[in-house]
Design an enzyme around this catalytic site. Structure first.
Site, PDB file in Angstrom:
ATOM      1  N   ASN A  10      80.839 -34.798  -6.552  1.00  0.00           N
ATOM      2  CA  ASN A  10      82.014 -33.952  -6.751  1.00  0.00           C
ATOM      3  C   ASN A  10      82.383 -33.367  -5.390  1.00  0.00           C
ATOM      4  O   ASN A  10      81.734 -32.436  -4.922  1.00  0.00           O
ATOM      5  CB  ASN A  10      81.711 -32.832  -7.750  1.00  0.00           C
ATOM      6  CG  ASN A  10      82.891 -31.879  -7.896  1.00  0.00           C
ATOM      7  OD1 ASN A  10      84.015 -32.228  -7.534  1.00  0.00           O
ATOM      8  ND2 ASN A  10      82.645 -30.685  -8.411  1.00  0.00           N
ATOM      9  N   LYS A  12      84.925 -31.712  -4.688  1.00  0.00           N
ATOM     10  CA  LYS A  12      85.759 -30.508  -4.838  1.00  0.00           C
ATOM     11  C   LYS A  12      86.974 -30.640  -3.896  1.00  0.00           C
ATOM     12  O   LYS A  12      87.454 -31.754  -3.702  1.00  0.00           O
ATOM     13  CB  LYS A  12      84.959 -29.246  -4.541  1.00  0.00           C
ATOM     14  CG  LYS A  12      83.605 -29.228  -5.243  1.00  0.00           C
ATOM     15  CD  LYS A  12      82.944 -27.893  -5.161  1.00  0.00           C
ATOM     16  CE  LYS A  12      81.503 -28.013  -5.596  1.00  0.00           C
ATOM     17  NZ  LYS A  12      80.976 -26.826  -6.218  1.00  0.00           N
ATOM     18  N   HIS A  95      84.900 -28.409 -15.340  1.00  0.00           N
ATOM     19  CA  HIS A  95      84.001 -27.889 -14.298  1.00  0.00           C
ATOM     20  C   HIS A  95      84.058 -26.360 -14.322  1.00  0.00           C
ATOM     21  O   HIS A  95      85.113 -25.773 -14.583  1.00  0.00           O
ATOM     22  CB  HIS A  95      84.421 -28.433 -12.925  1.00  0.00           C
ATOM     23  CG  HIS A  95      83.396 -28.158 -11.866  1.00  0.00           C
ATOM     24  ND1 HIS A  95      83.313 -26.946 -11.231  1.00  0.00           N
ATOM     25  CD2 HIS A  95      82.392 -28.920 -11.369  1.00  0.00           C
ATOM     26  CE1 HIS A  95      82.298 -26.978 -10.369  1.00  0.00           C
ATOM     27  NE2 HIS A  95      81.728 -28.164 -10.436  1.00  0.00           N
ATOM     28  N   GLU A  97      84.283 -24.270 -12.082  1.00  0.00           N
ATOM     29  CA  GLU A  97      85.316 -23.686 -11.212  1.00  0.00           C
ATOM     30  C   GLU A  97      86.685 -23.732 -11.888  1.00  0.00           C
ATOM     31  O   GLU A  97      87.496 -22.826 -11.721  1.00  0.00           O
ATOM     32  CB  GLU A  97      85.325 -24.419  -9.857  1.00  0.00           C
ATOM     33  CG  GLU A  97      84.094 -24.053  -9.028  1.00  0.00           C
ATOM     34  CD  GLU A  97      83.616 -25.132  -8.074  1.00  0.00           C
ATOM     35  OE1 GLU A  97      84.382 -26.061  -7.759  1.00  0.00           O
ATOM     36  OE2 GLU A  97      82.445 -25.038  -7.652  1.00  0.00           O
ATOM     37  N   GLU A 167      75.561 -28.075 -15.963  1.00  0.00           N
ATOM     38  CA  GLU A 167      75.549 -27.412 -14.663  1.00  0.00           C
ATOM     39  C   GLU A 167      75.421 -25.905 -14.866  1.00  0.00           C
ATOM     40  O   GLU A 167      76.434 -25.230 -15.141  1.00  0.00           O
ATOM     41  CB  GLU A 167      76.849 -27.692 -13.910  1.00  0.00           C
ATOM     42  CG  GLU A 167      77.099 -29.160 -13.651  1.00  0.00           C
ATOM     43  CD  GLU A 167      78.034 -29.342 -12.472  1.00  0.00           C
ATOM     44  OE1 GLU A 167      77.607 -29.944 -11.490  1.00  0.00           O
ATOM     45  OE2 GLU A 167      79.177 -28.844 -12.519  1.00  0.00           O
ATOM     46  N   GLY A 173      76.369 -24.527  -5.994  1.00  0.00           N
ATOM     47  CA  GLY A 173      76.724 -24.092  -4.644  1.00  0.00           C
ATOM     48  C   GLY A 173      75.903 -22.928  -4.133  1.00  0.00           C
ATOM     49  O   GLY A 173      76.238 -22.316  -3.122  1.00  0.00           O
ATOM     50  N   SER A 212      73.235 -27.636  -7.045  1.00  0.00           N
ATOM     51  CA  SER A 212      72.473 -27.664  -5.794  1.00  0.00           C
ATOM     52  C   SER A 212      71.456 -28.804  -5.717  1.00  0.00           C
ATOM     53  O   SER A 212      70.405 -28.669  -5.093  1.00  0.00           O
ATOM     54  CB  SER A 212      71.775 -26.321  -5.555  1.00  0.00           C
ATOM     55  OG  SER A 212      72.734 -25.289  -5.430  1.00  0.00           O
TER      56      SER A 212
HETATM   57  C1  PEP Z   1      79.308 -29.175  -8.525  1.00  0.00           C
HETATM   58  O1  PEP Z   1      80.289 -28.831  -7.887  1.00  0.00           O
HETATM   59  O2  PEP Z   1      79.466 -29.741  -9.610  1.00  0.00           O
HETATM   60  C2  PEP Z   1      77.986 -28.905  -7.984  1.00  0.00           C
HETATM   61  C3  PEP Z   1      76.930 -29.173  -8.712  1.00  0.00           C
HETATM   62  O3  PEP Z   1      77.926 -28.376  -6.721  1.00  0.00           O
HETATM   63  P1  PEP Z   1      76.610 -28.169  -5.817  1.00  0.00           P
HETATM   64  O4  PEP Z   1      75.814 -29.444  -5.891  1.00  0.00           O
HETATM   65  O5  PEP Z   1      77.131 -27.875  -4.468  1.00  0.00           O
HETATM   66  O6  PEP Z   1      75.841 -27.034  -6.428  1.00  0.00           O
END
Ligand code: PEP
Length: 249
Positions: A10, A12, A95, A97, A167, A173, A212
């Site tokens: 992803n 983003k 997601h 976000e 997630e 993040g 992460s």
């Molecule tokens: C994501 O944006 O779906 C995500 C898991 O980000 P990160 O791996 O940076 O935590």
């Protein structure tokens, strides 16, 4: 049965044409397992360039959102038909976000999932609890509140064409990965929740862990029985790191 295993990037709102080229060059010769798919969800402007640069038939591109309507006066939005035009096969939906910054409700996400499926796109449905919910013992209630509207909208049988990404919001993040045991426990709960509606369907759904994930944590996470791969944000912008995550399956 061997479920499909997916490592999904992803990006983003990151990346540029140079990264598109660098990523495709880095991944095209990757030796993937038979049941493995790598998926790269880029910002919409880069979908075509990435598709053209990829030559590996197990590596697919995906979008990060779509509008639930077919077409019309929705300035700035992207339709499923446009993604079809670009031969995009996957789309990340719900997601955290999108939920927290753009106010997408689980009901809206459910409509988007239905619309994606109706247009031949595989939705990567993201669900996850906040830190407050985790600490308050509300993880399962939160996940149920995100899954139930989707099941109500599309019916459990359609989940054979859905990928679910778990997630935990507190791990996205932040550098805080859920331990493999904690992630497995939640994935097992998600699968049993789906199985309560249809056991056969639940066995087919790829459940990805996101939050992460990096090359150091991927192997242990992906080795868990109910974790079928990962959704990777920050680490998916670094070619070598992302390659190593793909190889951890
Ligand atoms: C994501 O944006 O779906 C995500 C898991 O980000 P990160 O791996 O940076 O935590």
């Amino acid at each position: 049965m061997k479920r499909q295993s997916i490592v999904a990037a992803n990006w983003k709102m990151n990346g540029d044409l140079a990264l598109v080229e660098e990523m495709a060059n880095g991944l095209n010769s990757l030796e993937l397992k038979d049941h493995q798919t790598v998926l790269i969800n880029t910002p919409a402007p880069y979908l075509t360039a990435l598709s053209s640069a990829l030559t590996h038939d197990q590596i697919k591109v995906g979008a990060q959102n779509l509008n639930e309507n077919e077409k019309g006066a929705f300035t700035g939005e992207i339709s499923a038909l446009m993604l079809n035009d670009l031969a995009v096969q996957y789309v990340v939906l719900g997601h955290s976000e999108r939920r927290s910054i753009y106010g997408e409700t689980s009901e809206l996400v459910a409509k988007k999932v239905a619309h994606a499926l109706n247009n031949g796109l595989v939705p990567v449905l993201c669900i996850g609890e906040s830190l407050e919910e985790r600490e308050g013992g509300q993880t399962e209630a939160s996940l149920e509140a995100q899954l139930a509207p989707v099941i109500a909208e599309i019916g459990i049988e359609k989940f054979v064409d859905v990928v679910v990404a778990y997630e935990p919001v507190w791990a996205i993040g932040t550098g805080k990965t859920a331990s493999a045991a904690m992630a497995q426990e939640t994935h097992e709960w998600i699968r049993s929740y789906l199985a309560a509606q249809n056991a056969d369907v639940a066995q087919t759904v790829p459940l990805l862990y996101g939050g992460s994930v990096n090359a150091a944590t991927a192997q242990e996470l992906f080795a868990q029985p109910d974790i079928d791969g990962g959704l990777v944000g920050g680490a998916s912008l670094k070619v070598e790191e992302f390659k190593n995550i793909c190889l951890a399956v």
